[in-house]
Design a protein around this motif. Structure first.
Motif, PDB file in Angstrom:
ATOM      1  N   ASP A 256     -37.937  53.482  14.248  1.00 13.99           N
ATOM      2  CA  ASP A 256     -38.941  52.811  13.431  1.00 13.99           C
ATOM      3  C   ASP A 256     -40.122  53.749  13.212  1.00 13.99           C
ATOM      4  O   ASP A 256     -41.085  53.716  13.952  1.00 13.99           O
ATOM      5  CB  ASP A 256     -39.390  51.529  14.129  1.00 13.99           C
ATOM      6  CG  ASP A 256     -40.315  50.671  13.286  1.00 13.99           C
ATOM      7  OD1 ASP A 256     -40.439  50.946  12.076  1.00 13.99           O
ATOM      8  OD2 ASP A 256     -40.916  49.732  13.838  1.00 13.99           O
ATOM      9  N   ASN A 257     -40.090  54.629  12.178  1.00 16.90           N
ATOM     10  CA  ASN A 257     -39.060  54.594  11.159  1.00 16.90           C
ATOM     11  C   ASN A 257     -38.721  56.023  10.739  1.00 16.90           C
ATOM     12  O   ASN A 257     -38.542  56.309   9.570  1.00 16.90           O
ATOM     13  CB  ASN A 257     -39.536  53.761   9.963  1.00 16.90           C
ATOM     14  CG  ASN A 257     -38.467  53.493   8.947  1.00 16.90           C
ATOM     15  OD1 ASN A 257     -37.296  53.344   9.260  1.00 16.90           O
ATOM     16  ND2 ASN A 257     -38.854  53.449   7.703  1.00 16.90           N
ATOM     17  N   GLY A 258     -38.658  56.924  11.766  1.00 16.20           N
ATOM     18  CA  GLY A 258     -38.247  58.285  11.453  1.00 16.20           C
ATOM     19  C   GLY A 258     -36.893  58.333  10.799  1.00 16.20           C
ATOM     20  O   GLY A 258     -36.659  59.103   9.852  1.00 16.20           O
ATOM     21  N   ALA A 259     -35.977  57.493  11.282  1.00 11.04           N
ATOM     22  CA  ALA A 259     -34.630  57.466  10.720  1.00 11.04           C
ATOM     23  C   ALA A 259     -34.648  57.048   9.253  1.00 11.04           C
ATOM     24  O   ALA A 259     -33.895  57.591   8.428  1.00 11.04           O
ATOM     25  CB  ALA A 259     -33.741  56.522  11.526  1.00 11.04           C
ATOM     26  N   SER A 319     -27.402  51.530  14.583  1.00 12.85           N
ATOM     27  CA  SER A 319     -25.972  51.265  14.457  1.00 12.85           C
ATOM     28  C   SER A 319     -25.584  51.646  13.032  1.00 12.85           C
ATOM     29  O   SER A 319     -26.442  51.896  12.196  1.00 12.85           O
ATOM     30  CB  SER A 319     -25.627  49.798  14.740  1.00 12.85           C
ATOM     31  OG  SER A 319     -25.764  49.010  13.569  1.00 12.85           O
ATOM     32  N   ARG A 320     -24.284  51.688  12.747  1.00 11.02           N
ATOM     33  CA  ARG A 320     -23.847  52.024  11.385  1.00 11.02           C
ATOM     34  C   ARG A 320     -23.569  50.779  10.561  1.00 11.02           C
ATOM     35  O   ARG A 320     -23.134  50.883   9.410  1.00 11.02           O
ATOM     36  CB  ARG A 320     -22.601  52.910  11.452  1.00 11.02           C
ATOM     37  CG  ARG A 320     -21.340  52.239  11.978  1.00 11.02           C
ATOM     38  CD  ARG A 320     -20.322  53.258  12.399  1.00 11.02           C
ATOM     39  NE  ARG A 320     -20.832  54.041  13.514  1.00 11.02           N
ATOM     40  CZ  ARG A 320     -20.210  55.103  14.025  1.00 11.02           C
ATOM     41  NH1 ARG A 320     -19.055  55.479  13.546  1.00 11.02           N
ATOM     42  NH2 ARG A 320     -20.734  55.769  15.033  1.00 11.02           N
ATOM     43  N   ASN A 321     -23.802  49.591  11.132  1.00 12.67           N
ATOM     44  CA  ASN A 321     -23.555  48.337  10.428  1.00 12.67           C
ATOM     45  C   ASN A 321     -24.787  47.951   9.623  1.00 12.67           C
ATOM     46  O   ASN A 321     -25.846  47.655  10.186  1.00 12.67           O
ATOM     47  CB  ASN A 321     -23.199  47.228  11.427  1.00 12.67           C
ATOM     48  CG  ASN A 321     -21.913  47.527  12.153  1.00 12.67           C
ATOM     49  OD1 ASN A 321     -20.962  48.053  11.577  1.00 12.67           O
ATOM     50  ND2 ASN A 321     -21.864  47.209  13.442  1.00 12.67           N
ATOM     51  N   LEU A 322     -24.644  47.947   8.317  1.00 11.40           N
ATOM     52  CA  LEU A 322     -25.785  47.763   7.426  1.00 11.40           C
ATOM     53  C   LEU A 322     -26.114  46.290   7.248  1.00 11.40           C
ATOM     54  O   LEU A 322     -25.228  45.445   7.076  1.00 11.40           O
ATOM     55  CB  LEU A 322     -25.476  48.388   6.061  1.00 11.40           C
ATOM     56  CG  LEU A 322     -26.617  48.403   5.038  1.00 11.40           C
ATOM     57  CD1 LEU A 322     -27.758  49.291   5.520  1.00 11.40           C
ATOM     58  CD2 LEU A 322     -26.116  48.888   3.677  1.00 11.40           C
ATOM     59  N   GLY A 323     -27.400  45.999   7.290  1.00 11.54           N
ATOM     60  CA  GLY A 323     -27.905  44.690   6.923  1.00 11.54           C
ATOM     61  C   GLY A 323     -28.878  44.838   5.776  1.00 11.54           C
ATOM     62  O   GLY A 323     -29.557  45.858   5.654  1.00 11.54           O
ATOM     63  N   GLY A 382     -36.040  44.938  19.804  1.00 14.03           N
ATOM     64  CA  GLY A 382     -35.363  45.785  20.777  1.00 14.03           C
ATOM     65  C   GLY A 382     -36.306  46.841  21.313  1.00 14.03           C
ATOM     66  O   GLY A 382     -37.389  46.553  21.795  1.00 14.03           O
ATOM     67  N   TRP A 383     -35.887  48.134  21.199  1.00 14.59           N
ATOM     68  CA  TRP A 383     -36.725  49.228  21.682  1.00 14.59           C
ATOM     69  C   TRP A 383     -37.929  49.493  20.776  1.00 14.59           C
ATOM     70  O   TRP A 383     -38.842  50.200  21.160  1.00 14.59           O
ATOM     71  CB  TRP A 383     -35.915  50.520  21.783  1.00 14.59           C
ATOM     72  CG  TRP A 383     -34.717  50.471  22.667  1.00 14.59           C
ATOM     73  CD1 TRP A 383     -33.419  50.737  22.307  1.00 14.59           C
ATOM     74  CD2 TRP A 383     -34.677  50.176  24.073  1.00 14.59           C
ATOM     75  NE1 TRP A 383     -32.583  50.618  23.390  1.00 14.59           N
ATOM     76  CE2 TRP A 383     -33.333  50.280  24.488  1.00 14.59           C
ATOM     77  CE3 TRP A 383     -35.648  49.848  25.009  1.00 14.59           C
ATOM     78  CZ2 TRP A 383     -32.931  50.057  25.792  1.00 14.59           C
ATOM     79  CZ3 TRP A 383     -35.256  49.611  26.325  1.00 14.59           C
ATOM     80  CH2 TRP A 383     -33.924  49.725  26.698  1.00 14.59           C
ATOM     81  N   GLY A 384     -37.921  48.947  19.567  1.00 22.83           N
ATOM     82  CA  GLY A 384     -38.992  49.220  18.617  1.00 22.83           C
ATOM     83  C   GLY A 384     -40.353  48.790  19.133  1.00 22.83           C
ATOM     84  O   GLY A 384     -40.482  47.835  19.914  1.00 22.83           O
ATOM     85  N   ASP A 392     -32.997  59.668  21.689  1.00 26.88           N
ATOM     86  CA  ASP A 392     -31.752  59.506  22.447  1.00 26.88           C
ATOM     87  C   ASP A 392     -31.077  58.157  22.212  1.00 26.88           C
ATOM     88  O   ASP A 392     -29.915  57.980  22.556  1.00 26.88           O
ATOM     89  CB  ASP A 392     -32.025  59.675  23.940  1.00 26.88           C
ATOM     90  CG  ASP A 392     -33.079  58.703  24.435  1.00 26.88           C
ATOM     91  OD1 ASP A 392     -32.729  57.734  25.121  1.00 26.88           O
ATOM     92  OD2 ASP A 392     -34.267  58.920  24.132  1.00 26.88           O
ATOM     93  N   LYS A 393     -31.798  57.207  21.598  1.00 29.78           N
ATOM     94  CA  LYS A 393     -31.203  55.896  21.309  1.00 29.78           C
ATOM     95  C   LYS A 393     -30.353  55.919  20.034  1.00 29.78           C
ATOM     96  O   LYS A 393     -29.659  54.945  19.739  1.00 29.78           O
ATOM     97  CB  LYS A 393     -32.300  54.838  21.148  1.00 29.78           C
ATOM     98  CG  LYS A 393     -33.326  54.785  22.258  1.00 29.78           C
ATOM     99  CD  LYS A 393     -32.713  54.447  23.593  1.00 29.78           C
ATOM    100  CE  LYS A 393     -33.777  54.169  24.642  1.00 29.78           C
ATOM    101  NZ  LYS A 393     -34.771  55.243  24.827  1.00 29.78           N
ATOM    102  N   LEU A 394     -30.433  57.010  19.274  1.00 26.85           N
ATOM    103  CA  LEU A 394     -29.749  57.085  17.989  1.00 26.85           C
ATOM    104  C   LEU A 394     -28.580  58.062  18.051  1.00 26.85           C
ATOM    105  O   LEU A 394     -28.465  58.865  18.972  1.00 26.85           O
ATOM    106  CB  LEU A 394     -30.734  57.502  16.889  1.00 26.85           C
ATOM    107  CG  LEU A 394     -31.999  56.642  16.758  1.00 26.85           C
ATOM    108  CD1 LEU A 394     -32.851  57.127  15.607  1.00 26.85           C
ATOM    109  CD2 LEU A 394     -31.643  55.174  16.593  1.00 26.85           C
TER     110      LEU A 394
END
Length: 450
Positions: A256-259, A319-323, A382-384, A392-394
């Motif tokens: 949140d939200n470098g990715a 995760s790779r599951n998109l919402g 969650g971790w956010g 390391d969470k990604l």
């Protein structure tokens, strides 16, 4: 069926560039809105846009109400809990010290504040929202409700274990907020409930334990910045692909939200050299975490009639599951479902309008906008918004998979023949859930005239 060439999809699966962008962002450390780290993050994004071949790269500054963390503490019965456990101020809080009877209001739902005498009390609320409530209750709503009920201080207790105090804005566009506010871990919250009365004492007719909150911080004007660039043809309309580059000052802000910022740049890289029907504008906003200031600045300084739609990426990567939150724009939801079906990947959608995330600055004006995120187990962030939002969470494989799906979705919404109609402000106003109407009004964020 993929809308991007197989060679481009193959590049996405093997490239490390999105991960390298993410590594560069998290290595900065503190990217708090309006501070030096956010400016460094903006330069990382601008350099990446240039490297991927985008054009018209700009860094645009604007003024925001800044906030700097100094010290904070929490004491009960003359015991300083911050000696053994970290107690952190919530951005937007004012400086000050307040003492009052400790009262826990559970989830902090509207019903939890009703018929409670909270005048002069220090109110504590959980970061969790019950699954059956129907909408997520933002910390700002709990904070504002406590202040409106006469509380003199606010304690936000995490529901995620791990000795992780949560952070998060409470002032929004009413900075600084009216009462001091701090975050404590789930473990500290459990101890406060167990040992110091709170609601239990109140139900027994007993006086609860007094708690003292002390906060030192700075609320001062500063500058934030948006970064933008374009790819594709010169057309009258454009598709915005957005994320926010700022993060809270207590962690790396990896998910949140470098990715999200890394994915915006990666989508630009993948689509830069293919034929597109509509211009794509890549934007990373500043100051999302403290009131969506970057998104509001962009929306207020551009012609929104030229924006075909907005795909905002926030919280994607764990995760790779998109919402996708469609905010009631059915055509956008149908487009994402079509892309997911073609690629044979799972997709979850939420149709209701949400005022959380940069897309809200556009949704409130009727511009078709979605928030794209990753689906994961558990309630809340969650971790956010904790120290644990770290790289390391990604997993690079998740970023690669998301980049492919999102790039296909961008190509789909950019198709010349695909109609994605705008709505009027009045239509949007009528479609907002009553609960969110209440939240926006409580927090001073309601954008419509009565």
């Amino acid at each position: 069926m993929s809308r991007i060439p197989k060679s481009v999809a193959g590049d996405a699966i093997t490239s490390t560039e999105s991960w390298e962008t993410l590594e560069a962002l998290v290595s900065i450390g503190n990217r708090m809105a309006g501070q030096d780290g956010e400016a460094s993050g903006a330069r990382v994004v601008a350099d990446t846009f240039e490297n991927v071949g985008a054009r018209e790269i700009e860094i645009n500054e604007f003024q925001i109400p800044g906030w700097w963390r100094e010290s904070s503490s929490l004491a009960v019965e003359d015991e300083d809990l911050s000696g053994d456990h970290e107690v952190i101020a919530l951005p937007g809080t004012p400086s000050g010290e307040e003492t009052g009877e400790l009262v826990d209001v559970g989830y902090g739902l509207a019903a939890d504040f009703e018929e409670r005498d909270l005048e002069g009390k220090v109110v504590m609320a959980s970061s969790e929202t019950p699954d059956d409530h129907g909408r997520w209750i933002h910390r700002m709503e709990k904070y504002a409700s406590a202040a409106d009920a006469g509380a003199v201080g606010f304690i936000f207790r995490n529901h995620v274990e791990g000795c992780l105090p949560p952070t998060g804005e409470v002032g929004y566009h009413n900075r600084p907020g009216p009462i001091p506010a701090v975050g404590v871990s789930a473990e500290v919250g459990a101890r406060l409930l167990r040992e110091y009365g709170g609601a239990k004492a109140e139900t027994k007719g007993e006086k609860g334990t007094e708690a003292t909150i002390s906060v030192e911080c700075r609320n001062e004007p500063t500058n934030s910045r948006n970064v933008e660039a374009v790819i594709g043809p010169e057309t009258e309309t454009e598709v915005l692909v957005t994320a926010h580059v700022d993060a809270h000052d207590i962690s790396e802000g990896a998910n949140d939200n470098g990715a999200g910022s890394a994915l915006v740049a990666e989508i630009g890289r993948l689509l830069c050299n293919i034929n597109l029907d509509t211009r794509i504008r890549l934007v990373t906003f500043g100051s999302e975490e403290i009131g969506l200031y970057g998104a509001y600045h962009w929306a207020q300084t551009h012609d929104l009639d030229s924006v075909k739609c907005v795909i905002n990426i926030d919280g994607a990567g764990n995760s790779r599951n998109l919402g996708v939150g469609t905010n009631g724009f059915a055509e956008l939801g149908e487009t994402f479902e079509e892309v997911a079906d073609d690629l044979r990947v799972p997709l979850s959608t939420h149709e209701g309008i949400s005022p959380h995330g940069d897309q809200w600055a556009f949704v409130q004006e009727g511009v078709p906008s979605v928030m794209a995120y990753s689906r994961s187990e558990g309630s809340g962030r969650g971790w956010g918004h904790t120290h644990a939002d770290t790289l390391d969470k990604l997993d690079i494989r998740d970023l690669r998979a998301l980049a492919i799906v999102l790039s296909n979705a961008v190509v789909a919404v950019a198709e010349e023949g695909r109609e994605i109609p705008h709505k009027s402000r009045e239509q949007i106003r009528k479609e907002i859930d009553d609960g969110y109407v209440e939240e926006l009004k409580i927090g001073g964020r309601w954008p419509y005239d009565e």
